[in-house]
Write a protein that holds these residues in place. Structure first.
Motif, mmCIF file in Angstrom:
data_model
loop_
_atom_site.group_PDB
_atom_site.id
_atom_site.type_symbol
_atom_site.label_atom_id
_atom_site.label_comp_id
_atom_site.label_asym_id
_atom_site.label_seq_id
_atom_site.Cartn_x
_atom_site.Cartn_y
_atom_site.Cartn_z
ATOM 1 N N HIS A 1 21.391 -21.771 27.860
ATOM 2 C CA HIS A 1 20.123 -20.780 28.284
ATOM 3 C C HIS A 1 20.323 -19.510 27.873
ATOM 4 N N GLU A 2 21.453 -19.336 27.752
ATOM 5 C CA GLU A 2 22.000 -17.432 27.836
ATOM 6 C C GLU A 2 22.509 -17.066 26.592
ATOM 7 N N TYR A 3 22.727 -18.375 26.217
ATOM 8 C CA TYR A 3 24.364 -17.560 25.217
ATOM 9 C C TYR A 3 25.101 -17.507 25.884
ATOM 10 N N LEU A 4 26.037 -18.520 26.575
ATOM 11 C CA LEU A 4 27.096 -17.355 27.525
ATOM 12 C C LEU A 4 28.011 -18.755 27.049
ATOM 13 N N SER A 5 29.197 -18.438 27.122
ATOM 14 C CA SER A 5 30.190 -19.446 27.572
ATOM 15 C C SER A 5 30.296 -20.511 28.423
ATOM 16 N N GLU A 6 30.865 -21.223 29.050
ATOM 17 C CA GLU A 6 30.786 -22.376 30.391
ATOM 18 C C GLU A 6 31.454 -20.891 31.006
ATOM 19 N N ALA A 7 32.581 -20.988 30.893
ATOM 20 C CA ALA A 7 33.809 -20.489 31.047
ATOM 21 C C ALA A 7 32.910 -18.835 32.172
ATOM 22 N N THR A 8 31.963 -17.976 31.339
ATOM 23 C CA THR A 8 31.393 -17.049 31.187
ATOM 24 C C THR A 8 30.483 -17.365 32.831
ATOM 25 N N VAL A 9 29.781 -18.384 32.420
ATOM 26 C CA VAL A 9 28.605 -18.926 33.412
ATOM 27 C C VAL A 9 29.848 -19.464 34.940
ATOM 28 N N LYS A 10 31.120 -19.852 35.007
ATOM 29 C CA LYS A 10 31.981 -20.318 36.061
ATOM 30 C C LYS A 10 32.215 -18.834 36.976
ATOM 31 N N THR A 11 32.045 -17.971 35.749
ATOM 32 C CA THR A 11 32.841 -17.145 36.556
ATOM 33 C C THR A 11 30.825 -16.614 37.218
ATOM 34 N N HIS A 12 30.298 -16.002 36.680
ATOM 35 C CA HIS A 12 29.123 -15.604 37.553
ATOM 36 C C HIS A 12 28.721 -16.247 38.707
ATOM 37 N N ILE A 13 28.498 -17.827 38.470
ATOM 38 C CA ILE A 13 28.071 -18.539 39.489
ATOM 39 C C ILE A 13 29.290 -18.083 41.145
ATOM 40 N N ALA B 1 22.141 -7.531 37.933
ATOM 41 C CA ALA B 1 21.161 -7.586 36.448
ATOM 42 C C ALA B 1 21.464 -9.347 36.199
ATOM 43 N N ARG B 2 22.421 -9.386 35.257
ATOM 44 C CA ARG B 2 22.997 -10.628 34.437
ATOM 45 C C ARG B 2 23.576 -11.847 35.784
ATOM 46 N N GLU B 3 23.888 -11.676 36.919
ATOM 47 C CA GLU B 3 24.565 -12.483 38.347
ATOM 48 C C GLU B 3 22.497 -12.940 38.925
ATOM 49 N N ARG B 4 21.721 -12.334 38.749
ATOM 50 C CA ARG B 4 20.361 -12.476 39.292
ATOM 51 C C ARG B 4 20.104 -13.441 38.268
ATOM 52 N N GLN B 5 20.263 -13.267 37.439
ATOM 53 C CA GLN B 5 19.185 -14.527 36.055
ATOM 54 C C GLN B 5 20.002 -15.799 35.872
ATOM 55 N N ILE B 6 21.826 -15.575 36.559
ATOM 56 C CA ILE B 6 21.912 -16.948 36.434
ATOM 57 C C ILE B 6 22.144 -17.383 38.250
ATOM 58 N N PHE B 7 21.737 -16.563 39.151
ATOM 59 C CA PHE B 7 20.943 -16.936 39.936
ATOM 60 C C PHE B 7 20.031 -18.193 40.347
ATOM 61 N N ASP B 8 19.374 -17.158 39.353
ATOM 62 C CA ASP B 8 17.556 -18.162 39.564
ATOM 63 C C ASP B 8 17.907 -19.638 38.444
ATOM 64 N N LEU B 9 18.927 -19.199 37.439
ATOM 65 C CA LEU B 9 18.768 -20.670 36.815
ATOM 66 C C LEU B 9 19.794 -21.256 37.701
#
Length: 218
Positions: free
Chosen positions: A180-192, A159-167
């Motif tokens: 937008h998601e109140y996350l760190s950039e490192a966490t976003v990079k990992t999800h991407i 679910a979280r990965e789909r949110q990141i995908f959509d953005l």
């Protein structure tokens, strides 16, 4: 000092190659890895010199930039160079096909030198670059085509990965997604990275193309 980015250049115009080579060699963090004048030589250059980033002209004799990019990706080199397409035109079908073949984006040949240098560094970092003036029309090239992948592949995402995908599909940067998601950039990079791996996509520009091809964004 960190290891320099090795840049290869493919273009059939000797004067243009000389100018770009001088630009690259003027940068402390870049290293010129070699040049080629056509697509066949480009494949050889990628295999022998193993550049980190390969600047690739679209229209060349022997083998064009689209076919050359596809062959380089098919080689399955241990570290496939990231291809940055150079084109005279704002956008055309060739640019779209080059991205589908595995290119990480494209810039116009008349772009400012500083923009080209920034594009090289951006692509090497794992991100994609598309000439701003051509983004909308490039995406229209994808939406005009039949979907290549079934959206069912998205079921592999959490679910979280789909949110990141959509953005990310809306072309938001890592910092914008993080805010937008109140996350760190490192966490976003990992999800991407996980999203790209699960969808078998090379980089963010292919992620955006995938989303448009499948009608997931407007």
């Amino acid at each position: 000092m960190s290891e320099r980015i090795r840049v290869g250049l493919v273009d059939d115009q000797a004067l243009f190659r000389a100018g770009v080579r001088m630009l690259i060699e003027s940068q402390a963090d870049l290293e010129f890895a070699g040049e080629a004048s056509n697509g066949l030589e480009a494949v050889q250059l990628a295999s022998s010199a193993r550049p980190d980033v390969l600047l690739m002209d679209i229209r060349m004799p022997e083998l064009d930039g689209v076919a050359a990019t596809a062959r380089i990706v098919e080689l399955g080199l241990g570290s496939t160079p990231r291809v940055l397409v150079l084109t005279t035109f704002d956008v055309d079908e060739s640019a779209a096909r080059a991205i589908q073949a595995g290119a990480s984006g494209f810039v116009l040949k008349d772009a400012d030198p500083e923009f080209l240098l920034a594009a090289i560094r951006t692509v090497h970092a794992g991100n994609a670059v598309i000439a701003a003036s051509a983004t909308r029309r490039l995406l229209e090239q994808f939406t005009a085509q039949e979907p290549r992948r079934a959206p069912v592949e998205l079921q592999a995402l959490t679910a979280r990965e789909r949110q990141i995908f959509d953005l990310a599909a809306r072309a938001l940067s890592n910092s914008e997604i993080a805010e937008h998601e109140y996350l760190s950039e490192a966490t976003v990079k990992t999800h991407i990275s996980r999203v790209l791996a699960k969808l078998s996509l090379r980089d963010r520009v292919q992620l955006v193309a995938f989303a448009y091809e499948n009608g997931l964004v407007e």
